[in-house]
Enzyme design. Structure first.
Site, PDB file in Angstrom:
ATOM      1  CG  ASP A  92      -1.757   1.253   1.333  1.00  0.00           C
ATOM      2  OD1 ASP A  92      -2.259   1.710   0.287  1.00  0.00           O
ATOM      3  OD2 ASP A  92      -1.914   1.778   2.446  1.00  0.00           O
TER       4      ASP A  92
ATOM      5  CD  GLU B 212      -4.855   1.021  -2.162  1.00  0.00           C
ATOM      6  OE1 GLU B 212      -5.114   2.222  -1.956  1.00  0.00           O
ATOM      7  OE2 GLU B 212      -5.031   0.124  -1.314  1.00  0.00           O
TER       8      GLU B 212
ATOM      9  CG  ASP C  48      -1.171   3.227   6.286  1.00  0.00           C
ATOM     10  OD1 ASP C  48      -1.518   3.893   5.299  1.00  0.00           O
ATOM     11  OD2 ASP C  48      -1.283   3.626   7.456  1.00  0.00           O
TER      12      ASP C  48
END
Length: 195
Positions: free
Chosen positions: A13, A73, A146
């Protein structure tokens, strides 16, 4: 994925303040939790130092867990184009670290990741984290979620790696895989009957 080959997926991420990482091991259709980790980037770091830290942290994790695939992502367009540009740089540096080891990288939109984990593309970070916590029996969630977003990217990739319509080769090109009928035939355990 091969029924007999063990496959490790590292999910990332990207962030300019906190970078989240999560990894799972696949054996056939079963997955096992490996780790969640995060890189908190000091506020007084220059942007170049942040990018260097992201590159080094990604390389360190690659060296520790030896992933076969990396799922990351994709940045999304919000109200601030400058934020998207910064996220894109963070993502690019992590991708460069992976590609320097010839590890295939697949991008997933945030909405697709949330949909694959919770069934809702608009799910909150907390909902995604709780679902993963239950799935992998993670006792305590990290303070920053996260790392759980990184884990979500890895899990999303495990669900989509043998996608019925496309897959990403090591060259990054997509190729057709035979359609939904082939997917249903080859993956009866992934099909749930509705009540």
């Amino acid at each position: 994925m091969s029924q007999n080959k063990e496959v490790i997926i590292l999910g990332i991420d990207p962030g300019t303040q906190i970078m989240g990482f999560g990894a799972i091991k696949m054996m056939g259709k079963k997955s096992e939790f490996i780790l969640i980790d995060e890189l908190v980037l000091p506020k007084d770091f220059t942007y170049q130092l942040k990018l260097k830290s992201i590159f080094e942290k990604t390389l360190r994790l690659i060296g520790e867990i030896h992933p076969d695939h990396i799922a990351i992502e994709a940045p999304f367009m919000g109200k601030n184009a400058q934020s998207m540009l910064k996220l894109g740089r963070a993502q690019g540096v992590a991708m460069a670290a992976a590609l320097s080891h010839e590890i295939p990288v697949t991008e997933y939109a945030p909405r697709k990741i949330k949909m694959s984990i919770t069934g809702n593309g608009n799910a909150s970070k907390e909902q995604v984290a709780k679902m993963l916590q239950q799935l992998y029996k993670i006792e305590v969630l990290p303070k920053n979620l996260d790392a759980m977003d990184g884990l979500a990217a890895a899990v999303c990739h495990s669900y989509n790696f043998d996608s019925p319509t496309t897959s990403t080769s090591s060259t990054g090109k997509t190729k057709s895989k035979g359609g939904w009928a082939s997917f249903v035939k080859n993956n009866p355990d992934k099909i749930k009957e509705q009540d």
